[in-house]
Design a protein around this motif. Structure first.
Motif, PDB file in Angstrom:
ATOM      1  N   ALA A  39       0.790  -1.332  -0.027  1.00  0.00           N
ATOM      2  CA  ALA A  39      -0.087  -0.090   0.011  1.00  0.00           C
ATOM      3  C   ALA A  39       1.009   1.314  -0.062  1.00  0.00           C
ATOM      4  CB  ALA A  39      -0.905  -0.188   1.215  1.00  0.00           C
ATOM      5  N   ALA A  40       0.790   1.913  -1.003  1.00  0.00           N
ATOM      6  CA  ALA A  40       1.650   3.217  -1.139  1.00  0.00           C
ATOM      7  C   ALA A  40       1.216   4.148  -2.343  1.00  0.00           C
ATOM      8  CB  ALA A  40       3.196   3.041  -1.234  1.00  0.00           C
ATOM      9  N   LEU A  41       1.395   5.684  -2.117  1.00  0.00           N
ATOM     10  CA  LEU A  41       0.919   6.305  -3.471  1.00  0.00           C
ATOM     11  C   LEU A  41       2.187   6.256  -4.471  1.00  0.00           C
ATOM     12  CD1 LEU A  41      -0.452   9.462  -1.990  1.00  0.00           C
ATOM     13  CD2 LEU A  41      -1.653   7.317  -2.598  1.00  0.00           C
ATOM     14  N   LEU A  42       1.819   6.307  -5.732  1.00  0.00           N
ATOM     15  CA  LEU A  42       2.998   6.409  -6.711  1.00  0.00           C
ATOM     16  C   LEU A  42       3.671   7.707  -7.021  1.00  0.00           C
ATOM     17  CD1 LEU A  42       2.152   3.444  -9.191  1.00  0.00           C
ATOM     18  CD2 LEU A  42       3.587   3.310  -7.299  1.00  0.00           C
ATOM     19  N   SER A  43       4.690   7.843  -7.845  1.00  0.00           N
ATOM     20  CA  SER A  43       5.576   9.029  -7.646  1.00  0.00           C
ATOM     21  C   SER A  43       4.520  10.307  -8.164  1.00  0.00           C
ATOM     22  CB  SER A  43       6.516   8.704  -8.894  1.00  0.00           C
ATOM     23  OG  SER A  43       6.161   8.522  -9.960  1.00  0.00           O
ATOM     24  N   ALA A  44       3.736  10.176  -9.335  1.00  0.00           N
ATOM     25  CA  ALA A  44       3.022  11.486  -9.730  1.00  0.00           C
ATOM     26  C   ALA A  44       1.964  11.751  -8.691  1.00  0.00           C
ATOM     27  CB  ALA A  44       2.304  11.112 -11.164  1.00  0.00           C
ATOM     28  N   VAL A  45       1.232  11.019  -8.409  1.00  0.00           N
ATOM     29  CA  VAL A  45       0.325  11.289  -7.405  1.00  0.00           C
ATOM     30  C   VAL A  45       1.053  12.054  -6.029  1.00  0.00           C
ATOM     31  CG1 VAL A  45      -1.791  10.535  -5.827  1.00  0.00           C
ATOM     32  CG2 VAL A  45      -1.390   9.325  -7.992  1.00  0.00           C
ATOM     33  N   ASP A  55       1.819  15.379  -6.329  1.00  0.00           N
ATOM     34  CA  ASP A  55       0.492  16.248  -6.348  1.00  0.00           C
ATOM     35  C   ASP A  55       0.188  16.277  -4.873  1.00  0.00           C
ATOM     36  OD1 ASP A  55      -1.287  17.888  -7.750  1.00  0.00           O
ATOM     37  OD2 ASP A  55      -2.716  16.284  -7.397  1.00  0.00           O
ATOM     38  N   LYS A  56       0.367  15.410  -4.015  1.00  0.00           N
ATOM     39  CA  LYS A  56      -0.122  15.487  -2.709  1.00  0.00           C
ATOM     40  C   LYS A  56       1.059  15.066  -1.664  1.00  0.00           C
ATOM     41  CE  LYS A  56      -4.831  14.263  -3.893  1.00  0.00           C
ATOM     42  NZ  LYS A  56      -4.765  13.721  -5.128  1.00  0.00           N
ATOM     43  N   PRO A  57       2.005  15.794  -1.658  1.00  0.00           N
ATOM     44  CA  PRO A  57       3.225  15.358  -0.786  1.00  0.00           C
ATOM     45  C   PRO A  57       2.744  14.949   0.514  1.00  0.00           C
ATOM     46  CG  PRO A  57       3.415  17.770  -1.691  1.00  0.00           C
ATOM     47  CD  PRO A  57       2.107  17.249  -2.044  1.00  0.00           C
ATOM     48  N   GLN A  58       1.929  15.659   1.322  1.00  0.00           N
ATOM     49  CA  GLN A  58       1.751  15.534   2.712  1.00  0.00           C
ATOM     50  C   GLN A  58       1.034  14.217   2.816  1.00  0.00           C
ATOM     51  OE1 GLN A  58       0.745  18.436   1.018  1.00  0.00           O
ATOM     52  NE2 GLN A  58       1.943  19.917   1.946  1.00  0.00           N
ATOM     53  N   VAL A  59      -0.043  13.792   1.981  1.00  0.00           N
ATOM     54  CA  VAL A  59      -0.687  12.526   1.893  1.00  0.00           C
ATOM     55  C   VAL A  59       0.242  11.466   1.693  1.00  0.00           C
ATOM     56  CG1 VAL A  59      -2.663  11.403   1.027  1.00  0.00           C
ATOM     57  CG2 VAL A  59      -2.895  13.625   1.156  1.00  0.00           C
ATOM     58  N   ALA A  60       1.224  11.669   0.900  1.00  0.00           N
ATOM     59  CA  ALA A  60       2.152  10.711   0.507  1.00  0.00           C
ATOM     60  C   ALA A  60       2.997  10.432   1.716  1.00  0.00           C
ATOM     61  CB  ALA A  60       2.992  11.121  -0.690  1.00  0.00           C
ATOM     62  N   TRP A  61       3.424  11.329   2.595  1.00  0.00           N
ATOM     63  CA  TRP A  61       4.097  10.967   3.580  1.00  0.00           C
ATOM     64  C   TRP A  61       3.535  10.140   4.505  1.00  0.00           C
ATOM     65  CZ3 TRP A  61       9.255  11.415   4.925  1.00  0.00           C
ATOM     66  CH2 TRP A  61       9.559  11.115   6.321  1.00  0.00           C
ATOM     67  N   GLU A  62       2.391  10.548   4.950  1.00  0.00           N
ATOM     68  CA  GLU A  62       1.446  10.004   5.897  1.00  0.00           C
ATOM     69  C   GLU A  62       0.992   8.447   5.308  1.00  0.00           C
ATOM     70  OE1 GLU A  62       0.663  10.597   8.562  1.00  0.00           O
ATOM     71  OE2 GLU A  62      -0.651   9.019   9.070  1.00  0.00           O
ATOM     72  N   ILE A  63       0.811   8.517   4.154  1.00  0.00           N
ATOM     73  CA  ILE A  63       0.531   7.076   3.759  1.00  0.00           C
ATOM     74  C   ILE A  63       1.864   6.080   3.582  1.00  0.00           C
ATOM     75  CG2 ILE A  63      -0.353   5.492   1.741  1.00  0.00           C
ATOM     76  CD1 ILE A  63      -2.605   7.645   1.281  1.00  0.00           C
ATOM     77  N   MET A  84       5.153   6.664   4.401  1.00  0.00           N
ATOM     78  CA  MET A  84       5.698   6.402   5.590  1.00  0.00           C
ATOM     79  C   MET A  84       4.999   6.161   6.920  1.00  0.00           C
ATOM     80  SD  MET A  84       8.820   6.777   4.624  1.00  0.00           S
ATOM     81  CE  MET A  84       9.616   6.412   6.080  1.00  0.00           C
ATOM     82  N   GLY A  85       3.948   6.719   7.250  1.00  0.00           N
ATOM     83  CA  GLY A  85       3.262   6.372   8.151  1.00  0.00           C
ATOM     84  C   GLY A  85       2.643   4.882   8.237  1.00  0.00           C
ATOM     85  N   GLY A  86       2.255   4.322   6.974  1.00  0.00           N
ATOM     86  CA  GLY A  86       1.745   2.976   6.742  1.00  0.00           C
ATOM     87  C   GLY A  86       3.020   2.166   6.878  1.00  0.00           C
ATOM     88  N   LEU A  87       4.246   2.405   6.487  1.00  0.00           N
ATOM     89  CA  LEU A  87       5.483   1.348   6.761  1.00  0.00           C
ATOM     90  C   LEU A  87       5.689   1.443   8.194  1.00  0.00           C
ATOM     91  CD1 LEU A  87       7.623  -0.375   5.507  1.00  0.00           C
ATOM     92  CD2 LEU A  87       9.157   1.625   5.094  1.00  0.00           C
ATOM     93  N   TYR A  88       5.710   2.604   8.829  1.00  0.00           N
ATOM     94  CA  TYR A  88       6.153   2.323  10.375  1.00  0.00           C
ATOM     95  C   TYR A  88       5.253   1.853  10.991  1.00  0.00           C
ATOM     96  CZ  TYR A  88       6.552   4.264  15.032  1.00  0.00           C
ATOM     97  OH  TYR A  88       6.590   4.195  16.474  1.00  0.00           O
ATOM     98  N   ARG A  89       3.957   1.892  10.660  1.00  0.00           N
ATOM     99  CA  ARG A  89       3.112   0.920  11.544  1.00  0.00           C
ATOM    100  C   ARG A  89       2.999  -0.547  11.116  1.00  0.00           C
ATOM    101  NH1 ARG A  89       1.089   6.111  10.767  1.00  0.00           N
ATOM    102  NH2 ARG A  89       0.861   7.103  12.726  1.00  0.00           N
ATOM    103  N   VAL A  90       3.371  -0.805   9.799  1.00  0.00           N
ATOM    104  CA  VAL A  90       3.812  -2.214   9.646  1.00  0.00           C
ATOM    105  C   VAL A  90       4.814  -2.660  10.326  1.00  0.00           C
ATOM    106  CG1 VAL A  90       4.288  -3.623   7.576  1.00  0.00           C
ATOM    107  CG2 VAL A  90       2.454  -2.036   7.167  1.00  0.00           C
ATOM    108  N   LEU A  91       5.885  -1.968  10.130  1.00  0.00           N
ATOM    109  CA  LEU A  91       6.902  -2.358  10.832  1.00  0.00           C
ATOM    110  C   LEU A  91       6.943  -2.568  12.493  1.00  0.00           C
ATOM    111  CD1 LEU A  91       9.814  -0.429   8.966  1.00  0.00           C
ATOM    112  CD2 LEU A  91       9.481  -3.044   8.989  1.00  0.00           C
TER     113      LEU A  91
END
Ligand code: AKB
Length: 324
Positions: free
Chosen positions: A76-82, A85-93, A95-102
């Motif tokens: 689960a992640a956002l790809l490069s162009a999206v 376009d939405k850098p704050q959401v991309a960080w949250e999804i 990095m936030g997603g990976l951190y919680r998975v780990l």
């Protein structure tokens, strides 16, 4: 790798990885999860589906515990162009997603696969035969999350013993599920448009060279790196892998061998062009070959033929000239 959770399981990689994992490990041992429900035609075949938002640790943990998961393929992640376009959401999804998975993996003893990307490199990286260990100063939010993700996975391995492994994927080409919001999506779009309209308007310049890979090889890479003998691994996060590299012009020429009337035009999108121009032309994947016998099957010609054959069947298009 016995009880598996695939996050982002309805996406481009997940749609094919889940099928391959079910064949290998048994249908009852692979749970698909995504932030959205499967489309109704797919719901019936998804006996093991969980609605999971990876940025919600409790939700993730509950599924891992209930299904006795030992390996998480975290797609689960956002790809490069999206992401651009939405850098704050991309960080949250991302990095936030990976951190919680780990974190869930640390608490419950799971191994983790996490895909990095050619997007983890930038303008100052050597563009040709990009080494496994080299400069990583990407200029995009996607790239920032990929480099940080590689480091975080290595940290969880060295600090907590979480068996986190990954690869740096190039552009991925598949006829099964479409990509969503990447810079390399042009390659998949070109196949669809060639069969539907014999015409494609490309958003990258004709000579933009990028590494690419056909999805069966990408799926093989995910499984093989997780199944690799750990005593052979010098690297973990993340291995350079590639199968071919081409420009839009070269892909159009390969398609034209089967669809002779195919015409390509160019209307360059400056944002995606800038992203693509900052990525390498050709990765050196020697470390993956040495440490876990990475060896892709498809090159430009075999991928093109297989893509067109399968897409023709899927779209009900008339057969291309040299297909069987
Ligand atoms: C993208 O274009 O964003 C992805 C990638 C190369 O990581 N396909």
């Amino acid at each position: 790798m016995e009880r598996i959770l695939v996050t982002g399981g309805l996406g481009q990689i997940g749609s094919e990885l889940v099928v391959a994992l079910r064949q290998r490990c048994g249908a009852g041992n692979v749970v698909t999860s995504d932030i959205r429900m499967p489309p109704s035609e797919r719901l019936a075949e998804e006996q093991l589906f969980e609605l999971v938002d990876c940025t919600n640790r409790d939700q993730l943990q509950e599924v891992v515990v209930r299904h006795r998961i030992d390996t998480i393929f975290h797609l689960a992640a956002l790809l490069s162009a999206v992401a651009e376009d939405k850098p704050q959401v991309a960080w949250e999804i991302n990095m936030g997603g990976l951190y919680r998975v780990l974190e869930v993996a640390r608490r419950h003893g799971c191994a983790v696969f996490h895909p990095s990307s050619i997007g983890a490199f930038g303008d100052s990286t050597p563009a040709l035969d990009t080494p496994q260990d080299t400069i990583q100063r990407p200029s995009t939010m996607y790239g920032v999350t990929k480099v940080a993700g590689e480091l975080l996975c290595d940290y969880y391995y060295s600090r907590f013993g979480v068996d986190a492994r990954g690869v740096r994927f190039p552009g991925l080409i598949s006829w099964v599920a479409p990509p969503g919001g990447g810079t390399t999506d042009y390659a998949v779009e070109m196949f669809y448009q060639a069969l539907r309209y014999q015409h494609y308007t490309c958003f990258l310049e004709p000579d933009t060279r990028l590494d690419m890979m056909y999805m069966p090889d990408a799926v093989k890479a995910c499984i093989d790196v997780m199944a690799a003998d750990p005593s052979r691994l010098v690297h973990r996060n993340a291995f350079n892998i590639t199968a071919m590299n081409f420009t839009p012009e070269e892909l159009a020429a390969a398609i034209r061998k089967h669809v002779p009337d195919f015409v390509i035009e160019y209307r360059v999108d400056p944002v995606r062009q800038a992203i693509a121009s900052s990525w390498p032309d050709r990765l050196d994947d020697a470390a993956a070959r040495q440490e876990w016998d990475w060896n892709p099957e498809f090159d430009l010609d075999t991928m093109t033929r297989d893509m067109l054959d399968n897409l023709q069947r899927k779209l009900g298009a008339p057969p291309s000239q040299s297909s069987s």
